[in-house]
Write a protein that holds these residues in place. Structure first.
Motif, PDB file in Angstrom:
ATOM      1  N   ASP A   1       0.600   4.172  -2.620  1.00  0.00           N
ATOM      2  CA  ASP A   1       0.273   5.547  -2.194  1.00  0.00           C
ATOM      3  C   ASP A   1       1.470   6.496  -2.267  1.00  0.00           C
ATOM      4  OD1 ASP A   1      -2.210   4.578  -1.594  1.00  0.00           O
ATOM      5  OD2 ASP A   1      -2.029   4.744   0.575  1.00  0.00           O
TER       6      ASP A   1
ATOM      7  N   ASP B   1       0.836  -1.215   0.000  1.00  0.00           N
ATOM      8  CA  ASP B   1       0.000   0.000   0.000  1.00  0.00           C
ATOM      9  C   ASP B   1       0.869   1.262   0.000  1.00  0.00           C
ATOM     10  OD1 ASP B   1      -2.655   1.347   0.383  1.00  0.00           O
ATOM     11  OD2 ASP B   1      -1.649   2.034   2.200  1.00  0.00           O
ATOM     12  N   ASP B   2       1.955   1.231   0.762  1.00  0.00           N
ATOM     13  CA  ASP B   2       2.824   2.411   0.822  1.00  0.00           C
ATOM     14  C   ASP B   2       3.504   2.672  -0.525  1.00  0.00           C
ATOM     15  OD1 ASP B   2       2.198   3.097   3.415  1.00  0.00           O
ATOM     16  OD2 ASP B   2       3.755   1.849   4.298  1.00  0.00           O
TER      17      ASP B   2
ATOM     18  N   ARG C   1       5.728   5.409   7.796  1.00  0.00           N
ATOM     19  CA  ARG C   1       4.747   4.464   8.350  1.00  0.00           C
ATOM     20  C   ARG C   1       5.257   4.082   9.731  1.00  0.00           C
ATOM     21  NH1 ARG C   1      -0.213   2.426   7.369  1.00  0.00           N
ATOM     22  NH2 ARG C   1       0.176   2.418   5.127  1.00  0.00           N
TER      23      ARG C   1
ATOM     24  N   THR D   1       3.753   6.683   0.043  1.00  0.00           N
ATOM     25  CA  THR D   1       3.904   7.209   1.406  1.00  0.00           C
ATOM     26  C   THR D   1       5.351   7.050   1.898  1.00  0.00           C
ATOM     27  OG1 THR D   1       1.670   6.397   1.782  1.00  0.00           O
ATOM     28  CG2 THR D   1       2.894   7.062   3.736  1.00  0.00           C
TER      29      THR D   1
HETATM   30 MG    MG Z   1      -2.083   4.086   2.463  1.00  0.00          MG
END
Ligand code: MG
Ligand code: FPP
Length: 334
Positions: A99, A95-96, A104, A101
């Motif tokens: 996204d 997911d990172d 985390r 990102t």
């Molecule tokens: Mg995310």
């Protein structure tokens, strides 16, 4: 809902304390995965596993597993918890990347640390290991539940990508997205807890439904925290969703209650969400329409439904703790 405004983190710490033996063994199972991995993977997994999350899913699993008359062995519970936590972690690593990102759990994300190619493969390895944690489980339902949860996570995430930037996202599709990407894994944790507790099929279905309502509420509140609504001690960057073109519940409430001019004003702000001051303007417009309040009320509706089921479970200190967790969820700061 009982007017219980205990802080979610405090309640969660109490809950973890109640099942600390199972959670300690879970840590051992997880770190054994790192130790047994080939060189090049092992050190990276050690580093990844040491960034501990909140353990919400495994704590819920343990509490449910302990709430029946049949007390499963800590080893069974620990392997199931490790399966759930590793599946969760694999999905976060991926997911990172999706996204983009950077941070985390208060630290650099895997892809920032090791590059995207290695992070994809580390996520794959963790996914494969999550399944191996439950492969020897005496109930064949448990590996099936875990692997179906992985399917649902992936389907939810793909649906989210397919609708990225779609300003006409419906409430129904938003529900499907969060049901898939978040609630499915919490529901699976609850169902596995119920299987370990020796509950019958009907009770296990109820527990899964309870986990699903809790998971939906959890994701709605997560989406609100992305706007900084209700945030304190936030260790994740804000406005990630807006920056990624993700339309979440507050925007859906806004679009459901605006005229054409207001819609086009909001749409152009969302398209320019990366610019300074734009997120604040979006927040002001959302506040004018009570969009955050409506989203929070929706989360509370789901928590009420989760609580109703929790209250029907056999009474025990574990069930009480589940009730406390659900009651304090809307008071979550991060
Ligand atoms: Mg995310
Ligand atoms: C976080 O949501 C993301 C998820 C809960 C699920 C991600 C699922 C996948 C990437 C597909 C499944 C992958 C595997 C390996 C099974 P968010 O981005 O809204 O929350 P955040 O703020 O914590 O990032």
């Amino acid at each position: 809902m009982a007017p219980n405004k205990a802080d979610f983190q405090t309640v969660l710490s109490q809950a973890r304390e109640l099942v600390k033996e199972q959670l300690a063994q879970t840590e051992k199972v997880i770190f054994d995965v790192a130790k047994k991995a080939p060189a090049g993977i092992s050190e990276r997994l050690e580093s990844l596993f040491s960034r501990k999350g909140k353990r919400i899913r495994s704590t819920l699993l343990c509490l449910i597993a302990q709430s029946g008359e049949q007390k499963p062995s800590s080893q069974r519970v620990a392997h199931a918890c490790a399966g759930i936590e590793l599946l969760h972690l694999a999905s976060l690593v991926h997911d990172d990347i999706i996204d983009g990102t950077d941070i985390r759990r208060g630290q650099k994300t895997a892809h920032k640390e090791w590059g995207t190619q290695v992070a994809v493969l580390i996520g794959d390895y963790v996914l494969s290991q999550s399944m191996q944690c439950v492969i020897d489980e005496e109930s064949h339902d448990i590996p099936t539940v875990l692997s179906k949860a992985a399917d649902k996570l992936i389907a939810g995430e793909i649906l989210e990508l397919d609708y990225t930037g779609d300003m006409h996202l419906s409430f129904e599709t938003y529900d499907k997205i969060i049901d898939g990407k978040t609630a499915s894994l919490i529901a699976a944790a609850a169902r596995i807890g119920a299987i370990l507790a020796g509950f019958d099929k009907e009770q296990a279905d109820q527990c899964a439904e309870m986990g699903s309502h809790f998971g939906i509420a959890f994701q709605i509140i997560d989406d609100l925290l992305d706007y900084g609504f209700g945030s304190k001690n936030l260790d994740k960057a804000k406005f990630t969703d807006l920056g990624n073109g993700l339309i979440t519940l507050p925007l859906l409430y806004y679009f459901a209650d605006c005229n054409e001019q207001e819609r086009s004003e909001m749409e152009s702000l969302i398209k320019n969400a990366e610019q300074a001051d734009v997120p604040e303007k979006i927040i002001a417009l959302l506040n004018n329409k009570d969009a955050f309040k409506k989203a929070k009320a929706k989360a509370q509706d789901h928590l009420e439904k989760a609580l109703e089921i929790a209250e029907s479970l056999p009474g025990s200190q574990f069930t009480d703790e589940i009730i406390q967790m659900f009651s304090s969820m809307d008071n979550r700061g991060n």
